[in-house]
Design a protein around this motif. Structure first.
Motif, PDB file in Angstrom:
ATOM      1  N   LYS A 148       0.821  -1.222   0.000  1.00 40.21           N
ATOM      2  CA  LYS A 148       0.000   0.000   0.000  1.00 40.21           C
ATOM      3  C   LYS A 148       0.848   1.261   0.000  1.00 40.21           C
ATOM      4  O   LYS A 148       1.801   1.393   0.752  1.00 40.21           O
ATOM      5  N   ILE A 149       0.462   2.188  -0.872  1.00 44.73           N
ATOM      6  CA  ILE A 149       1.102   3.506  -0.960  1.00 44.73           C
ATOM      7  C   ILE A 149       0.008   4.563  -0.923  1.00 44.73           C
ATOM      8  O   ILE A 149      -1.003   4.442  -1.616  1.00 44.73           O
ATOM      9  N   GLU A 150       0.209   5.603  -0.132  1.00 41.32           N
ATOM     10  CA  GLU A 150      -0.746   6.712  -0.061  1.00 41.32           C
ATOM     11  C   GLU A 150      -0.266   7.842  -0.962  1.00 41.32           C
ATOM     12  O   GLU A 150       0.877   8.263  -0.894  1.00 41.32           O
ATOM     13  N   LYS A 151      -1.174   8.330  -1.801  1.00 36.17           N
ATOM     14  CA  LYS A 151      -0.841   9.431  -2.711  1.00 36.17           C
ATOM     15  C   LYS A 151      -1.992  10.437  -2.737  1.00 36.17           C
ATOM     16  O   LYS A 151      -3.115  10.132  -2.342  1.00 36.17           O
ATOM     17  N   GLN A 152      -1.663  11.634  -3.214  1.00 37.70           N
ATOM     18  CA  GLN A 152      -2.673  12.654  -3.459  1.00 37.70           C
ATOM     19  C   GLN A 152      -2.593  13.040  -4.934  1.00 37.70           C
ATOM     20  O   GLN A 152      -2.093  14.104  -5.281  1.00 37.70           O
ATOM     21  N   PRO A 153      -3.053  12.182  -5.794  1.00 35.37           N
ATOM     22  CA  PRO A 153      -2.905  12.429  -7.234  1.00 35.37           C
ATOM     23  C   PRO A 153      -3.873  13.489  -7.741  1.00 35.37           C
ATOM     24  O   PRO A 153      -4.916  13.736  -7.142  1.00 35.37           O
ATOM     25  N   ASP A 154      -3.493  14.099  -8.844  1.00 36.83           N
ATOM     26  CA  ASP A 154      -4.406  14.987  -9.560  1.00 36.83           C
ATOM     27  C   ASP A 154      -5.175  14.101 -10.536  1.00 36.83           C
ATOM     28  O   ASP A 154      -4.758  13.885 -11.678  1.00 36.83           O
ATOM     29  N   LEU A 155      -6.292  13.562 -10.075  1.00 38.33           N
ATOM     30  CA  LEU A 155      -7.046  12.583 -10.864  1.00 38.33           C
ATOM     31  C   LEU A 155      -7.554  13.173 -12.171  1.00 38.33           C
ATOM     32  O   LEU A 155      -7.556  12.495 -13.205  1.00 38.33           O
ATOM     33  N   MET A 156      -7.980  14.429 -12.132  1.00 36.92           N
ATOM     34  CA  MET A 156      -8.474  15.069 -13.349  1.00 36.92           C
ATOM     35  C   MET A 156      -7.363  15.185 -14.390  1.00 36.92           C
ATOM     36  O   MET A 156      -7.560  14.881 -15.563  1.00 36.92           O
ATOM     37  N   GLN A 157      -6.159  15.608 -13.948  1.00 31.67           N
ATOM     38  CA  GLN A 157      -5.044  15.754 -14.880  1.00 31.67           C
ATOM     39  C   GLN A 157      -4.611  14.404 -15.431  1.00 31.67           C
ATOM     40  O   GLN A 157      -4.310  14.279 -16.636  1.00 31.67           O
ATOM     41  N   GLU A 158      -4.590  13.374 -14.571  1.00 29.74           N
ATOM     42  CA  GLU A 158      -4.226  12.040 -15.039  1.00 29.74           C
ATOM     43  C   GLU A 158      -5.209  11.544 -16.092  1.00 29.74           C
ATOM     44  O   GLU A 158      -4.814  10.919 -17.083  1.00 29.74           O
ATOM     45  N   LYS A 159      -6.495  11.814 -15.880  1.00 33.68           N
ATOM     46  CA  LYS A 159      -7.516  11.399 -16.855  1.00 33.68           C
ATOM     47  C   LYS A 159      -7.327  12.160 -18.167  1.00 33.68           C
ATOM     48  O   LYS A 159      -7.422  11.573 -19.259  1.00 33.68           O
ATOM     49  N   GLU A 160      -7.057  13.458 -18.084  1.00 32.38           N
ATOM     50  CA  GLU A 160      -6.845  14.259 -19.300  1.00 32.38           C
ATOM     51  C   GLU A 160      -5.618  13.768 -20.053  1.00 32.38           C
ATOM     52  O   GLU A 160      -5.630  13.693 -21.293  1.00 32.38           O
ATOM     53  N   ASP A 161      -4.550  13.449 -19.328  1.00 33.77           N
ATOM     54  CA  ASP A 161      -3.326  12.937 -19.967  1.00 33.77           C
ATOM     55  C   ASP A 161      -3.596  11.603 -20.656  1.00 33.77           C
ATOM     56  O   ASP A 161      -3.128  11.372 -21.780  1.00 33.77           O
ATOM     57  N   ARG A 162      -4.349  10.746 -19.979  1.00 41.58           N
ATOM     58  CA  ARG A 162      -4.678   9.444 -20.551  1.00 41.58           C
ATOM     59  C   ARG A 162      -5.504   9.597 -21.814  1.00 41.58           C
ATOM     60  O   ARG A 162      -5.247   8.963 -22.837  1.00 41.58           O
ATOM     61  N   ASP A 163      -6.508  10.483 -21.771  1.00 41.86           N
ATOM     62  CA  ASP A 163      -7.377  10.686 -22.933  1.00 41.86           C
ATOM     63  C   ASP A 163      -6.625  11.339 -24.086  1.00 41.86           C
ATOM     64  O   ASP A 163      -6.856  11.008 -25.253  1.00 41.86           O
ATOM     65  N   ARG A 164      -5.703  12.251 -23.768  1.00 34.70           N
ATOM     66  CA  ARG A 164      -4.905  12.903 -24.799  1.00 34.70           C
ATOM     67  C   ARG A 164      -4.008  11.880 -25.497  1.00 34.70           C
ATOM     68  O   ARG A 164      -3.864  11.885 -26.725  1.00 34.70           O
ATOM     69  N   GLU A 165      -3.404  11.012 -24.698  1.00 38.60           N
ATOM     70  CA  GLU A 165      -2.552   9.968 -25.262  1.00 38.60           C
ATOM     71  C   GLU A 165      -3.359   9.051 -26.183  1.00 38.60           C
ATOM     72  O   GLU A 165      -2.892   8.677 -27.262  1.00 38.60           O
ATOM     73  N   GLU A 166      -4.578   8.715 -25.762  1.00 33.93           N
ATOM     74  CA  GLU A 166      -5.422   7.862 -26.590  1.00 33.93           C
ATOM     75  C   GLU A 166      -5.794   8.554 -27.891  1.00 33.93           C
ATOM     76  O   GLU A 166      -5.810   7.934 -28.961  1.00 33.93           O
ATOM     77  N   ARG A 167      -6.114   9.854 -27.808  1.00 30.60           N
ATOM     78  CA  ARG A 167      -6.443  10.598 -29.035  1.00 30.60           C
ATOM     79  C   ARG A 167      -5.262  10.636 -29.988  1.00 30.60           C
ATOM     80  O   ARG A 167      -5.424  10.487 -31.208  1.00 30.60           O
ATOM     81  N   ASN A 168      -4.057  10.842 -29.449  1.00 29.36           N
ATOM     82  CA  ASN A 168      -2.856  10.873 -30.288  1.00 29.36           C
ATOM     83  C   ASN A 168      -2.610   9.513 -30.940  1.00 29.36           C
ATOM     84  O   ASN A 168      -2.227   9.434 -32.122  1.00 29.36           O
ATOM     85  N   GLU A 169      -2.809   8.442 -30.169  1.00 28.61           N
ATOM     86  CA  GLU A 169      -2.641   7.097 -30.724  1.00 28.61           C
ATOM     87  C   GLU A 169      -3.661   6.829 -31.821  1.00 28.61           C
ATOM     88  O   GLU A 169      -3.327   6.254 -32.860  1.00 28.61           O
ATOM     89  N   LEU A 170      -4.902   7.264 -31.586  1.00 29.22           N
ATOM     90  CA  LEU A 170      -5.944   7.075 -32.592  1.00 29.22           C
ATOM     91  C   LEU A 170      -5.643   7.875 -33.850  1.00 29.22           C
ATOM     92  O   LEU A 170      -5.828   7.391 -34.971  1.00 29.22           O
ATOM     93  N   LYS A 171      -5.144   9.103 -33.666  1.00 29.06           N
ATOM     94  CA  LYS A 171      -4.786   9.945 -34.805  1.00 29.06           C
ATOM     95  C   LYS A 171      -3.668   9.305 -35.613  1.00 29.06           C
ATOM     96  O   LYS A 171      -3.702   9.301 -36.849  1.00 29.06           O
ATOM     97  N   GLN A 172      -2.665   8.753 -34.911  1.00 33.43           N
ATOM     98  CA  GLN A 172      -1.563   8.084 -35.598  1.00 33.43           C
ATOM     99  C   GLN A 172      -2.050   6.855 -36.360  1.00 33.43           C
ATOM    100  O   GLN A 172      -1.634   6.616 -37.499  1.00 33.43           O
ATOM    101  N   GLN A 173      -2.948   6.086 -35.744  1.00 30.96           N
ATOM    102  CA  GLN A 173      -3.499   4.906 -36.407  1.00 30.96           C
ATOM    103  C   GLN A 173      -4.278   5.298 -37.666  1.00 30.96           C
ATOM    104  O   GLN A 173      -4.175   4.628 -38.696  1.00 30.96           O
ATOM    105  N   MET A 174      -5.036   6.384 -37.574  1.00 32.01           N
ATOM    106  CA  MET A 174      -5.808   6.860 -38.730  1.00 32.01           C
ATOM    107  C   MET A 174      -4.879   7.314 -39.845  1.00 32.01           C
ATOM    108  O   MET A 174      -5.130   7.049 -41.026  1.00 32.01           O
ATOM    109  N   ASN A 175      -3.794   8.022 -39.474  1.00 33.49           N
ATOM    110  CA  ASN A 175      -2.828   8.464 -40.484  1.00 33.49           C
ATOM    111  C   ASN A 175      -2.156   7.271 -41.153  1.00 33.49           C
ATOM    112  O   ASN A 175      -1.962   7.255 -42.379  1.00 33.49           O
TER     113      ASN A 175
END
Length: 219
Positions: A148-175
């Motif tokens: 167990k590790i205790e953290k205070q993550p920025d959950l919103m920023q992590e979600k935005e980063d994850r979604d941005r990465e997915e969009r970039n991967e999808l864009k690359q796949q489409m290209n």
């Protein structure tokens, strides 16, 4: 009297665990109370699977899958780890034997404005699975607590980063798909031109053999 005001933008404490019971490790996480659960519900990932003791209050435990995995891919021993963890973090459930733990993909969680803090429902009941837990297994709970590790993550920023990465991967796949399609079109065009070229020469040869210059007649 001191009133507690829920501030959704304040970082909350989140507990992280590692399940190493299967061939590959899995990350498990949960909030410290119902207010943390609100952010976990809001900023979950499509790769997350939610666990909760059925019909009694308990922690909201999330299992993060690997990209491309679905709920049916979860090893049974990892499901057992999550079920033991959620039972151990339920005041009522921890005292009971033969309980049911429900689990479902994060995307199936439904949150409406009239629900209490930390309360959720489901979009599709058929996507909710159940696992029976006969009793608490201290060996399992202790093994997980050691990670167990205790953290205070920025959950919103992590979600935005994850979604941005997915969009970039999808864009690359489409290209890449467009380039592949263009290459296939160009290849078919070249093959068609080559067939036309060969056909043209074949017609020319046939005419030259029929123009009388290759006759068997003698003078």
């Amino acid at each position: 009297m001191i009133l507690f005001v829920y501030k959704p933008n304040v970082r909350k404490m989140v507990f992280y665990f590692i399940s190493k019971i299967s061939a590959e490790p899995y990350t498990i996480y949960m909030g410290i109370d119902k207010h943390e659960n609100e952010d976990l519900i809001k900023y979950g990932w499509p790769e997350d699977v939610w666990f909760h003791v059925d019909k009694v209050s308990s922690a909201h435990v999330y299992l993060r899958l690997k990209k491309g995995q679905v709920i049916e891919d979860i090893p049974s021993e990892v499901i057992s780890d999550c079920a033991q963890l959620v039972k151990a973090n339920s005041i009522q459930g921890n005292k009971m034997n033969n309980i049911q733990v429900v689990y479902t993909p994060w995307a199936n969680l439904k949150k409406t404005g009239n629900m209490a803090v930390g309360q959720v429902g489901f979009h599709k009941q058929k996507e909710v699975k159940t696992v029976h837990v006969e009793k608490r297994i201290n060996e399992t709970v202790n093994r997980l607590n050691k990670t167990k590790i205790e953290k205070q993550p920025d959950l919103m920023q992590e979600k935005e980063d994850r979604d941005r990465e997915e969009r970039n991967e999808l864009k690359q796949q489409m290209n890449e798909q467009r380039l592949k399609e263009r290459g296939e079109i160009r290849k078919r065009k070249e093959e068609q031109e080559l067939r036309s070229y060969k056909s043209l020469f074949a017609d020319a040869d046939m005419k030259s053999n029929q123009d009388g210059n290759n006759s068997d007649d003698f003078m």
